[in-house]
Design a protein around this motif. Structure first.
Motif, PDB file in Angstrom:
ATOM      1  N   ARG A 113       0.811  -1.220   0.000  1.00  0.00           N
ATOM      2  CA  ARG A 113       0.000   0.000   0.000  1.00  0.00           C
ATOM      3  C   ARG A 113       0.843   1.266   0.000  1.00  0.00           C
ATOM      4  NH1 ARG A 113      -4.943   1.677   3.986  1.00  0.00           N
ATOM      5  NH2 ARG A 113      -5.398   3.617   2.912  1.00  0.00           N
ATOM      6  N   TYR A 114       1.853   1.335   0.860  1.00  0.00           N
ATOM      7  CA  TYR A 114       2.618   2.567   1.021  1.00  0.00           C
ATOM      8  C   TYR A 114       3.956   2.545   0.292  1.00  0.00           C
ATOM      9  CZ  TYR A 114      -0.887   3.470   4.541  1.00  0.00           C
ATOM     10  OH  TYR A 114      -2.068   3.647   5.183  1.00  0.00           O
ATOM     11  N   GLY A 115       4.523   1.399   0.100  1.00  0.00           N
ATOM     12  CA  GLY A 115       5.741   1.267  -0.679  1.00  0.00           C
ATOM     13  C   GLY A 115       6.978   1.855  -0.039  1.00  0.00           C
ATOM     14  N   ILE A 116       7.934   2.108  -0.889  1.00  0.00           N
ATOM     15  CA  ILE A 116       9.255   2.536  -0.444  1.00  0.00           C
ATOM     16  C   ILE A 116       9.233   3.950   0.136  1.00  0.00           C
ATOM     17  CG2 ILE A 116      10.046   3.466  -2.652  1.00  0.00           C
ATOM     18  CD1 ILE A 116      12.685   1.939  -2.103  1.00  0.00           C
ATOM     19  N   TRP A 117       8.366   4.815  -0.397  1.00  0.00           N
ATOM     20  CA  TRP A 117       8.302   6.196   0.116  1.00  0.00           C
ATOM     21  C   TRP A 117       7.623   6.247   1.473  1.00  0.00           C
ATOM     22  CZ3 TRP A 117      11.598   9.385  -1.769  1.00  0.00           C
ATOM     23  CH2 TRP A 117      12.071   9.183  -3.051  1.00  0.00           C
ATOM     24  N   GLY A 118       6.671   5.378   1.700  1.00  0.00           N
ATOM     25  CA  GLY A 118       6.064   5.282   3.024  1.00  0.00           C
ATOM     26  C   GLY A 118       7.080   4.823   4.062  1.00  0.00           C
TER      27      GLY A 118
ATOM     28  N   THR B 254      11.216   2.903  13.106  1.00  0.00           N
ATOM     29  CA  THR B 254      12.191   1.818  13.219  1.00  0.00           C
ATOM     30  C   THR B 254      13.636   2.294  13.272  1.00  0.00           C
ATOM     31  OG1 THR B 254      12.324   1.603  10.820  1.00  0.00           O
ATOM     32  CG2 THR B 254      10.692   0.251  11.953  1.00  0.00           C
ATOM     33  N   GLY B 255      13.916   3.468  12.764  1.00  0.00           N
ATOM     34  CA  GLY B 255      15.282   3.939  12.679  1.00  0.00           C
ATOM     35  C   GLY B 255      15.904   3.563  11.347  1.00  0.00           C
ATOM     36  N   SER B 256      17.114   4.003  11.139  1.00  0.00           N
ATOM     37  CA  SER B 256      17.739   3.818   9.829  1.00  0.00           C
ATOM     38  C   SER B 256      18.062   2.364   9.534  1.00  0.00           C
ATOM     39  CB  SER B 256      19.004   4.664   9.721  1.00  0.00           C
ATOM     40  OG  SER B 256      19.966   4.255  10.671  1.00  0.00           O
ATOM     41  N   GLN B 257      18.668   1.680  10.471  1.00  0.00           N
ATOM     42  CA  GLN B 257      19.109   0.322  10.193  1.00  0.00           C
ATOM     43  C   GLN B 257      17.932  -0.638  10.031  1.00  0.00           C
ATOM     44  OE1 GLN B 257      20.399   2.132  12.784  1.00  0.00           O
ATOM     45  NE2 GLN B 257      22.487   2.478  12.101  1.00  0.00           N
ATOM     46  N   MET B 258      16.981  -0.605  10.928  1.00  0.00           N
ATOM     47  CA  MET B 258      15.849  -1.532  10.840  1.00  0.00           C
ATOM     48  C   MET B 258      14.967  -1.210   9.636  1.00  0.00           C
ATOM     49  SD  MET B 258      16.345  -3.768  13.059  1.00  0.00           S
ATOM     50  CE  MET B 258      14.811  -4.641  12.921  1.00  0.00           C
ATOM     51  N   GLY B 259      14.790   0.060   9.338  1.00  0.00           N
ATOM     52  CA  GLY B 259      14.005   0.427   8.159  1.00  0.00           C
ATOM     53  C   GLY B 259      14.663  -0.041   6.874  1.00  0.00           C
ATOM     54  N   ALA B 260      15.975   0.122   6.795  1.00  0.00           N
ATOM     55  CA  ALA B 260      16.702  -0.322   5.606  1.00  0.00           C
ATOM     56  C   ALA B 260      16.683  -1.842   5.487  1.00  0.00           C
ATOM     57  CB  ALA B 260      18.141   0.191   5.645  1.00  0.00           C
ATOM     58  N   LEU B 261      16.824  -2.530   6.600  1.00  0.00           N
ATOM     59  CA  LEU B 261      16.771  -3.992   6.559  1.00  0.00           C
ATOM     60  C   LEU B 261      15.387  -4.480   6.143  1.00  0.00           C
ATOM     61  CD1 LEU B 261      18.876  -4.965   9.694  1.00  0.00           C
ATOM     62  CD2 LEU B 261      19.512  -5.169   7.284  1.00  0.00           C
TER      63      LEU B 261
ATOM     64  N   GLY C  69      13.414  -2.843   4.121  1.00  0.00           N
ATOM     65  CA  GLY C  69      13.380  -2.609   2.678  1.00  0.00           C
ATOM     66  C   GLY C  69      14.138  -3.671   1.906  1.00  0.00           C
ATOM     67  N   VAL C  70      15.281  -4.089   2.430  1.00  0.00           N
ATOM     68  CA  VAL C  70      16.059  -5.161   1.786  1.00  0.00           C
ATOM     69  C   VAL C  70      15.267  -6.459   1.811  1.00  0.00           C
ATOM     70  CG1 VAL C  70      18.119  -6.607   2.042  1.00  0.00           C
ATOM     71  CG2 VAL C  70      18.316  -4.134   2.217  1.00  0.00           C
ATOM     72  N   MET C  71      14.608  -6.723   2.929  1.00  0.00           N
ATOM     73  CA  MET C  71      13.803  -7.936   3.047  1.00  0.00           C
ATOM     74  C   MET C  71      12.668  -7.950   2.011  1.00  0.00           C
ATOM     75  SD  MET C  71      11.644  -9.291   6.332  1.00  0.00           S
ATOM     76  CE  MET C  71      10.294  -8.139   6.133  1.00  0.00           C
ATOM     77  N   MET C  72      12.139  -6.778   1.685  1.00  0.00           N
ATOM     78  CA  MET C  72      11.031  -6.689   0.736  1.00  0.00           C
ATOM     79  C   MET C  72      11.522  -6.510  -0.706  1.00  0.00           C
ATOM     80  SD  MET C  72       8.591  -7.244   2.705  1.00  0.00           S
ATOM     81  CE  MET C  72       7.155  -6.970   1.736  1.00  0.00           C
ATOM     82  N   ASN C  73      12.807  -6.732  -0.945  1.00  0.00           N
ATOM     83  CA  ASN C  73      13.420  -6.656  -2.277  1.00  0.00           C
ATOM     84  C   ASN C  73      13.317  -5.273  -2.919  1.00  0.00           C
ATOM     85  OD1 ASN C  73      14.342  -9.301  -2.417  1.00  0.00           O
ATOM     86  ND2 ASN C  73      12.354 -10.034  -3.087  1.00  0.00           N
ATOM     87  N   ALA C  74      13.441  -4.229  -2.135  1.00  0.00           N
ATOM     88  CA  ALA C  74      13.429  -2.874  -2.686  1.00  0.00           C
ATOM     89  C   ALA C  74      14.739  -2.623  -3.418  1.00  0.00           C
ATOM     90  CB  ALA C  74      13.269  -1.848  -1.567  1.00  0.00           C
ATOM     91  N   PRO C  75      14.692  -1.897  -4.541  1.00  0.00           N
ATOM     92  CA  PRO C  75      15.938  -1.538  -5.227  1.00  0.00           C
ATOM     93  C   PRO C  75      16.812  -0.680  -4.304  1.00  0.00           C
ATOM     94  CG  PRO C  75      14.023  -1.019  -6.585  1.00  0.00           C
ATOM     95  CD  PRO C  75      13.512  -1.410  -5.252  1.00  0.00           C
TER      96      PRO C  75
ATOM     97  N   TYR D 120      19.215   1.586  -4.683  1.00  0.00           N
ATOM     98  CA  TYR D 120      19.360   3.013  -4.936  1.00  0.00           C
ATOM     99  C   TYR D 120      18.099   3.761  -4.499  1.00  0.00           C
ATOM    100  CZ  TYR D 120      19.953   7.439  -7.319  1.00  0.00           C
ATOM    101  OH  TYR D 120      20.042   8.771  -7.582  1.00  0.00           O
ATOM    102  N   ARG D 121      16.927   3.228  -4.875  1.00  0.00           N
ATOM    103  CA  ARG D 121      15.667   3.880  -4.499  1.00  0.00           C
ATOM    104  C   ARG D 121      15.466   3.839  -2.987  1.00  0.00           C
ATOM    105  NH1 ARG D 121      10.774   1.753  -7.496  1.00  0.00           N
ATOM    106  NH2 ARG D 121       9.813   3.378  -6.249  1.00  0.00           N
ATOM    107  N   LEU D 122      15.886   2.762  -2.349  1.00  0.00           N
ATOM    108  CA  LEU D 122      15.759   2.656  -0.898  1.00  0.00           C
ATOM    109  C   LEU D 122      16.634   3.700  -0.204  1.00  0.00           C
ATOM    110  CD1 LEU D 122      14.543   1.093   1.488  1.00  0.00           C
ATOM    111  CD2 LEU D 122      16.477  -0.470   1.327  1.00  0.00           C
ATOM    112  N   ILE D 123      17.852   3.873  -0.675  1.00  0.00           N
ATOM    113  CA  ILE D 123      18.745   4.882  -0.098  1.00  0.00           C
ATOM    114  C   ILE D 123      18.161   6.281  -0.289  1.00  0.00           C
ATOM    115  CG2 ILE D 123      21.002   5.986  -0.328  1.00  0.00           C
ATOM    116  CD1 ILE D 123      22.128   3.178  -0.971  1.00  0.00           C
ATOM    117  N   VAL D 124      17.666   6.580  -1.487  1.00  0.00           N
ATOM    118  CA  VAL D 124      17.099   7.903  -1.758  1.00  0.00           C
ATOM    119  C   VAL D 124      15.862   8.148  -0.895  1.00  0.00           C
ATOM    120  CG1 VAL D 124      15.964   9.312  -3.519  1.00  0.00           C
ATOM    121  CG2 VAL D 124      18.058   8.084  -4.078  1.00  0.00           C
ATOM    122  N   ALA D 125      14.970   7.166  -0.813  1.00  0.00           N
ATOM    123  CA  ALA D 125      13.739   7.340  -0.031  1.00  0.00           C
ATOM    124  C   ALA D 125      14.031   7.491   1.457  1.00  0.00           C
ATOM    125  CB  ALA D 125      12.798   6.163  -0.267  1.00  0.00           C
ATOM    126  N   MET D 126      14.924   6.675   1.985  1.00  0.00           N
ATOM    127  CA  MET D 126      15.251   6.765   3.405  1.00  0.00           C
ATOM    128  C   MET D 126      15.992   8.069   3.729  1.00  0.00           C
ATOM    129  SD  MET D 126      14.107   3.978   4.947  1.00  0.00           S
ATOM    130  CE  MET D 126      15.056   3.718   6.417  1.00  0.00           C
TER     131      MET D 126
END
Length: 155
Positions: free
Chosen positions: A91-96, A105-112, A114-120, A122-128
């Motif tokens: 529903r909310y995706g990478i920007w949510g 969640t903070g930076s590390q848990m949020g990024a993990l 995103g990695v778990m959900m197979n987010a690209p 580069y887009r994950l870094i930009v969105a976070m």
């Protein structure tokens, strides 16, 4: 020359705290006497570094886990407890995640996540990073307004 080292040590202290908690680092940086723009810049930079470190190591861990689960498909990994998380992601995706990550969640848990959900990556870094930047501005303005308000009452 001593002033430069003092200011660098203040920035380094704030950087270390923001790596783990953006919310705690903003009032800390302001309490150290850093300029609000410096607080925003250091907070966002440190948050971004935390995201990049988590993505770098998170992908290696994810690859190791998937290698151990050779015959498991992606649909089998999403079991009953994870269906709700997957629905929120859809529903909310990478920007949510980018906007909610700094305050939840903070930076590390949020990024993990995103990695778990197979987010690209580069887009994950930009969105976070964008989420960290937005929340750095909001929190700095809110704490500055509080500081100015307290100073007006006391004076």
């Amino acid at each position: 020359m001593d002033i430069v080292f003092i200011e660098l040590s203040k920035c380094a202290s704030m950087f270390g705290l923001a790596f783990f908690s953006l919310l705690a680092s903003i009032p800390f940086g302001l309490a150290l006497g850093l300029h609000p723009l410096t607080v925003i810049a250091v907070g966002t930079l440190s948050y971004s570094v935390g995201v990049m470190v988590a993505i770098f190591f998170g992908e290696k861990i994810r690859a190791w886990v998937m290698k151990r689960r050779k015959n498991v498909t992606a649909d089998e990994v999403i079991q009953k407890p994870n269906k709700r998380l997957h629905a929120i992601w859809e529903r909310y995706g990478i920007w949510g995640l980018g906007l909610a990550g700094p305050m939840t969640t903070g930076s590390q848990m949020g990024a993990l996540f995103g990695v778990m959900m197979n987010a690209p990556f580069y887009r994950l870094i930009v969105a976070m990073t964008a989420g960290g930047f937005v929340w750095s501005i909001i929190l700095t303005l809110a704490f500055m307004a509080g500081i100015i308000g307290i100073q007006a009452v006391v004076a």
